[in-house]
Each structure stands twice: as structure tokens, then as C-alpha cells.
Enzyme design. Structure first.
Site, PDB file in Angstrom:
ATOM      1  N   ILE A 176      41.419  43.493  44.064  1.00  0.00           N
ATOM      2  CA  ILE A 176      40.337  43.988  43.845  1.00  0.00           C
ATOM      3  C   ILE A 176      40.721  44.544  42.736  1.00  0.00           C
ATOM      4  CG2 ILE A 176      38.154  44.448  44.277  1.00  0.00           C
ATOM      5  CD1 ILE A 176      38.523  43.342  47.073  1.00  0.00           C
ATOM      6  N   CYS A 177      39.581  43.721  41.471  1.00  0.00           N
ATOM      7  CA  CYS A 177      39.750  45.128  40.500  1.00  0.00           C
ATOM      8  C   CYS A 177      40.833  45.723  40.215  1.00  0.00           C
ATOM      9  CB  CYS A 177      37.841  46.049  41.096  1.00  0.00           C
ATOM     10  SG  CYS A 177      37.349  47.217  39.642  1.00  0.00           S
ATOM     11  N   GLN A 178      40.823  47.118  40.121  1.00  0.00           N
ATOM     12  CA  GLN A 178      42.224  47.869  39.906  1.00  0.00           C
ATOM     13  C   GLN A 178      43.313  48.302  41.066  1.00  0.00           C
ATOM     14  OE1 GLN A 178      41.880  52.173  41.047  1.00  0.00           O
ATOM     15  NE2 GLN A 178      43.265  52.935  39.248  1.00  0.00           N
ATOM     16  N   GLY A 221      43.477  44.782  41.764  1.00  0.00           N
ATOM     17  CA  GLY A 221      43.791  43.397  41.650  1.00  0.00           C
ATOM     18  C   GLY A 221      44.889  43.582  40.491  1.00  0.00           C
TER      19      GLY A 221
END
Lengths: 353, 502
Positions: free
Chosen positions: A146-148, A150
Site C-alpha cells: 500500500i502506497c509507499q 506498494g
């Protein structure tokens, strides 16, 4: 000419109404009580330093034999994915038959300032993957970043493709320099070395305020007027408070990790160029050959959709699927619409692979 | 009309002050309950609602120096360190860290104490904190801020203008704000000391958040300000006030570039460097604020444009909230244009970099003093932590390598002992390797006669491969079991079997 259609008495009434609501709401506000960090039952299965690996308990046994590990960003707390009973991505994934694990990075302090991305990925994360693989007697597991987290998962998938069966990325930047990326725009003229050498760890509050400043009028002003409308509804108020707690619960970021992330990913856009070096590895997204599901939010002000969509061009996977969600960076986890759409879709996609 | 308005306002503040009293904070009602009557904008002050009105930019943080006695100015080490006993003046009494180290931390959400830009709200907070802690308290604060801002906007429209007609009131209000902003810009341009104004819906936003970041440095900046003055006084008649250095700045900078001389040369150069970097920071801050002020003006224009567009389309705003929301949208748009501009990238980066440079200089100065006091420093700890992390990393690598090697060895050993086990037990172990079932004529091996071959068959050693796979330890056991008196090894049955098994 001002296009007003307001009678003075109507305005006074509105102001009065506002004040009354506020007065009523104070009581409700004080009654909100404790706000838990996450709602789905879980157990810690592995610990190392400040990091904890959790396994979530579903109501039914998982049908997918390949366990799923959620890798969250370092900058916020992972309970965003498990905020409340009816707004929990984790619950949704459990219901969709996944065996869900999550790595909680904890709150680094000054003694952790020399933790590098190498330590996080080829150290902590890799050992978590090994622990899970061993528990389930499998060679490969599924990863959801997720996000960073990811971006980290992509790096991990490139460095250890033999351990990743399927990769799901949510609101994950790959091209860090799309024209609409305000955060990236800001960071370009900052002397990151000077910042990290002087600050050590990067305070979470500093990052947080930076994020809020992407939309200061909405996020720091309008929102708090909006809450007055909720004040006669204790349940809605509690949900608002959960979100507030999450937003302002920001761990510091280990100095060395921030240094590399800000310079290599944001300033030099090395991830998509295949030039990021982590420990003994050079991260080539071409190595990401496992099936990839890329989920992004169309109104994401932190990770613009184009930053995520760029993934398609650079990864080596032939089985690439996009899932675009009409919402924002946070809404993708907590909105009612997202709850109905996102976790079941991810579950389906994984179950087929 | 105005009376009605005042009544509404009074109720609003009473609500909050009741709450405040319940939460045990007496100061609240008195301090914040006043309306903004009697100010320059005829009752409506667009800036009155700024809860951070007294922020670091408003009050010159350097004037109220918490470290009235500059520890560096009276530094016993600056002169001959041995002439004066450095401990005669207790260095800790004037320890810059003893005071504001925690209070000045902007990341402790709402700092209190000696914070020079705290203002009344901080006081309110300090009394309220024990009751409304953490999540609730923070939110109450924000709601309070925004409610105040919202009310102020409403007041601007009707309460104070004396205008009964909304559009006349609105016009008056907007032009007063415009005038204030233009004045602000002029002040910044003149490098005068200035207060940061506020606009509806903006309180506690960008400039304030910067103040929070800068606040970590505020004890340093305070201290260095005096330092700077003293340096300036040494060079310039009468000294200088900073900021607002104005024309004297150039001369001052030239003075700062003079080479240091003599005994304390290094220290002098350090201080000069710091002073130069402080000036750079002030310039950067000024540039940032100027850009920001222009954006505020742009957002006001953006509001006007929207109003115009609405008017042309025949749309109407029907409520205060409608107005507020439109205002926020328009401002956000103007801000967005600013924040994505190249100018913003430059002024923002320059500001962060300049502040970090000052902090770095101050840290270095502090370390010099700590060293003289024989106190460990941050850079020493960093060195240790860095090495420790490298060791930990290496340990992990080594541990993993050992584990892999161990697994490898066990695998090898188990192959051999599996062969050996097969030797002792007959059928089962051989199922997986059908070739093992083939019986070779073991008497071909020198030293094995028909009787011994029979004994070996009984042990499960049926062919050359089985015999070849025996390890030394098992050979000894076998020797004992078959009473061959060391012949297995002496005659090298295993070596012979290896050759034959190929």
C-alpha cells in the site's frame, strides 16, 4: 454585483443553528470514548526490534491456501485498513477467503535512524515472508503493498521473485514525477542530505503537515466545520474521530530510509528507470514477472493515478490488471463504496491465481 | 441587527467557555470571549480569528530571548579557557536545552510554556490539556479554530459593517481584506517587522505549519539572535535590529566576511558562518512569506471571479456555509496554482534548506561546548549507532549464511546416514531407490569372502553403491558389528566399492 440571496434574519438563524449544534455536540464529543487502533482480532506471530508480524483471524477458515501479506507504508499506521467493523479492508479480504498477515513497522526512534531500505526489505520484510512461507509450507506467498509499501513491494518482488506468487499494489507510485504530483514538486529543491544529517529521523508530524498542506483549506479548515454537522450523531462523530486519530498518528521515518526514498524515488525517479540500488541488488522492475493487480484511486491527491498507471510500462509481468476506483487516497480503504468493491475484487483476483 | 449579532456571538462564546469551564480551564472565557469590536476594520477584522495570530512571524521571536544571557556570548571558552574556571559559571544554569527543549517541540501537537508564539490559545490549551487529552482535545481545538474563523466571516458580512445589505457588506469586507493584504505585502517588501494576517478558512494552515517546523529551531534562533546582535555590535556602531536589517545588511555581511584573527580564530569563523546563515534564513523566510501573501491576494481575486461568474449565470449563494464552501474552493484552487508553481518549489526549498543549515551550525556549536565539558555528543552517538547497525546487518547475513551452510551439511549428512540406515534396516529405505535392490557380487572386493558378503547382505548392503556410500563413522560401527577387526578401512572396501560402482 454579489450574487447573494440571503436575508439577514436567515443568516442569523444559520449562525444560531451552528452554535446550537456545537453546544449539543460537546457532550457527544466527550462521550466518544476510547478509539481502538484496528478492530479485527489478530495475533502476533513474529517480532523483531519494533516490527511485529500479525495474522488476522477470520470468521471462517481461509479458502486460499496461499497466505497474503499486507505491506503498509512507513509514514502512517496500518490500521487505516482496519478502521471500524463495517469499514475494514482486512475484514473484506478475510471474508474473501484470504489468510491475511500484516507487517507493522512500529515507531522508529533515534536509535533506528540508520535503518535503510535494505534493512526494511531484505531484512525485516524478507524474514517475515520466510516465516509465513514456513508456517504454510509454501515457497511463494501473495503480497499486497500500500502506497509507499506498494513501492517497497515492487522492489521486493523484483529482488525476490521466487518468493512472490501474486502482487497486489494499492495507490502505489511508480513514476514519481508526473506533472500533477505536488508532493514531488515540493521536494525537488530540498537538500535531503542536509535535512537528514541535521534532523536524523524525519518527524512524522513534519511529514503529516506536509501532506495536509497539499489541500490545506479542505483538510485543515473545512473539514472541522463539516464535523459540526455530525455533532448530533454520536456514531458518525466516533467515526470522524477514528479517522482523526489515524491521520495524526504518524511515526517518524528512519533517517537513512527517508534519505534514499526522497532522493532515489522522488528526486531522481530511479524506480522506473531501474536504477534503485538496495543492498546487493539493483531493482529492475522487469524482474516483476508474477501476476500483478494494480489498484489506484482516481482522485488521489497524494499518488496521482498516472503515477500508478506507469507501472504497466515497466514491470515484466504478462498478467497485469488495473482496478481504478472513483475516490481518494484514503477513501479507497474506508468509503462504503470501496468496501463493497475493492476487497472482494482483490480476493477474486487472488483466488483465480 | 447588530445587537442580534452580538447576542449570537455571545452565545457562541458562552457555549465554548462553559465547555472550557467544565474541562477545568478558567482562562478561556475571559481571554477569547471578546468580540473584535473597535479595530481598524470597523469591527470586522479579517485577522481576528487567527488562533495562531501570535505566531513566530508575528512576534519577532528574537526579541523575547528566553536565554537572556547568551551562553555563547559569555562563553568561558571563547577566551582563554584556563584563565577562568569554566565551571565557575555553571554552564548548565544557562543551558539552552534546559529550558525549551521539549516545550519548543512543534511536533508535540500543542506546545506550551516559553514558546514565544504561543498566544492566548496556548494558555487556553495548557489549562484544558489535563481534561481533554489526545484525540478529543486536538479535534476540539480545530473545531474551535474553524468555528471562530467561520463566525468571523459571518461577522464580517453583517455584524460590524453597519451594512444591512449583504452585497454592500460583502464588498466592504472584501476590500478591507484586500487592503490588509496589500499592506502586508508592502511591509514584507520593505523588510519591516510584520504580522501574518489570516483569511477566513485559512487559520492554522500553511504558514502556521511552517511555524511548527521552524519551532524546533526556535530556541536556537532565539539564542543566535543575540549572538548575531553582539557580532553586529562589534562591527557596526549602535548594532542592528534583525529582521528589518535593511540597508545595513550589506555592510553587515561584509563585516561577517572579515577573516578571523588570532587565538579564537576558529570560533570567530564559526560564529560568522552562523550569522551569515541566519541572514540567509531571514531572506528565505521573507521570500516565502511574500510569495504566500501574493497567493492570499490571488485567492481573494479567485473568490471575486467566482462571484462574478455566478452572477453572470444567475446563480445565488443562499447560506453562510454556501459562501464559506465557495470561499474554500476558490482559495484551494489559487493555493494549488501557487503550490505547483516553480516559484513555490524554489522558495519552499530555500526556506527548508536555510533553516536546516542554521540548525546544523547551532548543533555544531553546541557540540564544541559539550566536548569541552566532556559530555558525549550526538555525532559520537551517530557514529556508534551507524557502526552498530552495520554490525547488526552483518550479523544477520552471517547468521543466515550459517543457517544455510548448516542445512547443506545436514542434507549431506542425511544422505550418508540414510544410506547407512538402509544398511541396517532392510527393505523400507530402499524403496525410493530401486537401483539399490540390485545385488552385486561383493566378493569381487579384495578382503570380502563369501561369508562376509552374506553378512553384508544381511546388513542391507547389497551392492557396490551401498558400500560406497558408507561414511567413516558407520564403517567403524560396521567393523565392530561384523567383527572384521578394522579390515573395512584397512583394505579400503569403500574405495574399492566406489570404483566398482561407477
Amino acid at each position: 454585483m454579489i450574487p447573494f440571496k440571503m436575508r439577514p434574519d436567515a443568516i442569523l438563524n444559520e449562525a444560531r443553528g451552528f452554535n446550537e449544534k456545537l453546544a449539543q455536540g460537546v457532550g457527544h464529543l466527550m462521550d466518544v470514548g476510547d478509539i481502538p487502533s484496528g478492530v479485527t482480532p489478530k495475533e502476533a506471530v513474529y517480532k523483531e526490534d519494533k516490527m511485529v508480524l500479525y495474522r488476522y483471524k477470520g470468521e471462517k477458515a481461509a479458502t486460499n491456501k496461499t497466505p497474503l501479506l499486507i505491506v503498509y507504508a512507513l509514514v502512517n499506521r496500518p490500521y487505516m485498513t482496519d478502521l471500524q467493523e463495517n469499514r475494514s479492508t482486512i475484514r473484506g479480504l478475510l471474508d474473501a477467503g484470504q489468510d491475511v498477515y500484516l507487517v507493522d513497522w512500529g515507531y522508529p526512534d533515534e536509535a533506528d535512524r540508520f535503518l535503510t531500505i535494505d534493512d526494511y526489505l531484505n531484512g525485516y520484510l524478507d524474514r517475515c515472508v520466510d516465516v509465513i512461507a514456513k508456517r504454510h509450507r509454501v515457497k511463494k506467498i501473495n503480497i499486497l503493498g500500500i502506497c509507499q509499501g506498494g513501492a517497497f513491494s515492487l522492489c521486493y518482488g523484483s529482488m525476490h521473485p521466487e518468493k512472490v506468487r501474486n502482487l497486489v499494489t494499492m495507490v502505489t507510485p511508480v513514476d514519481f514525477q508526473t506533472p500533477d504530483n505536488m508532493l514531488s514538486h515540493w521536494v525537488q529543491n530540498i537538500d535531503i542530505d542536509l535535512l537528514v544529517d541535521t534532523q536524523g529521523n524525519i518527524p512524522g508530524e513534519m511529514l503529516n503537515w506536509t501532506f495536509l498542506n497539499l489541500k490545506p483549506y479542505q483538510l485543515m479548515a473545512q473539514k472541522y466545520l463539516g464535523v459540526v454537522d455530525l455533532m448530533d450523531n454520536p456514531k458518525a462523530l466516533k467515526n470522524f474521530m477514528r479517522m482523526e486519530k489515524w491521520i495524526f498518528d504518524s511515526p517518524d521515518q528512519a533517517g537513512e530510509t527517508f534519505r534514499q526514498f526522497a532522493k532515489d524515488f522522488f528526486q531522481e525517479n530511479k524506480l522506473m528507470k531501474g536504477e534503485v540500488e538496495i543492498g546487493d541488488y539493483t531493482v529492475d522492475l522487469g524482474n516483476v514477472t508474477m501476476p500483478v493487480l494494480n489498484v489506484f484511486a482516481e482522485q488521489d491527491h497524494l499518488v496521482p493515478p498516472d503515477a500508478s498507471r506507469a507501472m504497466k510500462k515497466y514491470i515484466g509481468s504478462k498478467d497485469y490488471t488495473e482496478l481504478s476506483f472513483p475516490g481518494g487516497h484514503i477513501g479507497i480503504y474506508v468509503s462504503g463504496k470501496a468496501q463493497k468493491l475493492i476487497p472482494p475484487s482483490i480476493g477474486d483476483w487472488l483466488n483465480k491465481r | 441587527m447588530i445587537n442580534d449579532w452580538t447576542e449570537t456571538q455571545r452565545k457562541y462564546w458562552e457555549t465554548w467557555s462553559d465547555y472550557a469551564k467544565n474541562a477545568g480551564m478558567g482562562a478561556f472565557g475571559a481571554g477569547n470571549g471578546q468580540s473584535s469590536a473597535g479595530n481598524a476594520f470597523g469591527g470586522f477584522n479579517p485577522f481576528s480569528a487567527n488562533p495562531f495570530g501570535q505566531n513566530m512571524f508575528a512576534q519577532n521571536p528574537f526579541v523575547q530571548n528566553p536565554f537572556a544571557q547568551n551562553p555563547f556570548a559569555q562563553n568561558p571558552f571563547a577566551q582563554n579557557p584556563f584563565a577562568q574556571n569554566p565551571f565557575a559559571q555553571n554552564p548548565f544554569a544557562q543551558n539552552p536545552f534546559a529550558q525549551n527543549a521539549f516545550a519548543g517541540n512543534p511536533f508535540a501537537q500543542f506546545s506550551v510554556g516559553e514558546n514565544p508564539f504561543s498566544g492566548m490559545l496556548e494558555q487556553w490549551w495548557s489549562s484544558m490539556r489535563p481534561e481533554a487529552q489526545g484525540d478529543i482535545g486536538t479535534v476540539v481545538q480545530r473545531i474551535y479554530d474553524m468555528g471562530k474563523s467561520f463566525m468571523s466571516m459571518s461577522e464580517g458580512l453583517f455584524g460590524a459593517s453597519g451594512q444591512e445589505q449583504p452585497d454592500a457588506a460583502m464588498n466592504m469586507w472584501m476590500s478591507s481584506m484586500q487592503a490588509a493584504l496589500q499592506q502586508w505585502i508592502a511591509q514584507i517588501q520593505a523588510n519591516a517587522d510584520f504580522a501574518t494576517p489570516d483569511l477566513p478558512g485559512v487559520s492554522g494552515t500553511t504558514l502556521n505549519s511552517w511555524a511548527r517546523i521552524a519551532d524546533t529551531a526556535s530556541p536556537w534562533l532565539n539564542m543566535s539572535q543575540n549572538l548575531l546582535k553582539e557580532i553586529a555590535e562589534g562591527h557596526l556602531p549602535g548594532g542592528v535590529e534583525i529582521p528589518g536589517l535593511g540597508a545595513a545588511q550589506e555592510q553587515f555581511c561584509r563585516a561577517l566576511s572579515m577573516p578571523g584573527l588570532g587565538y579564537t580564530r576558529e570560533q570567530q569563523e564559526h560564529l560568522q558562518g552562523l550569522a551569515r546563515n541566519l541572514l540567509t534564513y531571514h531572506d528565505a523566510l521573507r521570500a516565502y512569506k511574500l510569495a504566500f501573501a501574493k497567493t492570499a491576494l490571488a485567492s481573494l481575486e479567485s473568490v471575486q471571479k467566482r462571484l462574478q461568474a455566478m452572477h453572470e449565470k444567475g446563480e445565488k449563494i443562499e447560506s453562510l456555509r454556501g459562501l464559506y464552501d465557495m470561499w474554500v474552493d476558490a482559495s484551494e484552487e489559487a493555493y494549488g496554482d501557487f503550490a505547483t508553481s516553480d516559484e513555490y518549489q524554489v522558495v519552499y526549498g530555500d526556506l527548508v534548506n536555510a533553516l536546516m543549515q542554521v540548525r546544523k551550525d547551532m548543533n555544531e556549536l553546541a557540540e564544541q561546548h559539550y566536548k569541552l565539558m566532556n559530555i558525549p555528543t550526538r555525532s559520537e552517538i551517530n557514529t556508534m549507532q551507524h557502526r552498530q547497525q552495520e554490525n547488526r546487518r552483518e550479523n544477520r547475513h552471517l547468521r543466515r549464511e550459517i543457517a544455510e551452510l548448516r542445512a547443506e551439511i545436514e542434507k549431506l549428512a542425511s544422505t550418508k546416514s540414510a544410506a547407512a540406515t538402509r544398511g541396517r534396516r532392510r527393505a523400507p529405505a530402499q524403496e525410493s531407490l530401486p537401483i539399490d535392490n540390485v545385488e552385486d557380487d561383493l566378493t569381487v572386493i579384495k578382503g570380502i569372502g563369501p561369508k562376509m558378503a552374506e553378512k553384508l547382505y544381511e546388513q542391507g548392503i547389497k551392492n557396490f553403491s551401498n558400500l560406497a556410500a558408507i561414511n567413516a563413522k558407520f564403517a567403524e560401527e560396521l567393523d565392530e558389528a561384523l567383527k572384521t577387526q578394522g579390515r573395512i578401512l584397512r583394505d579400503d572396501w569403500i574405495g574399492q566399492a566406489k570404483k566398482l560402482s561407477r
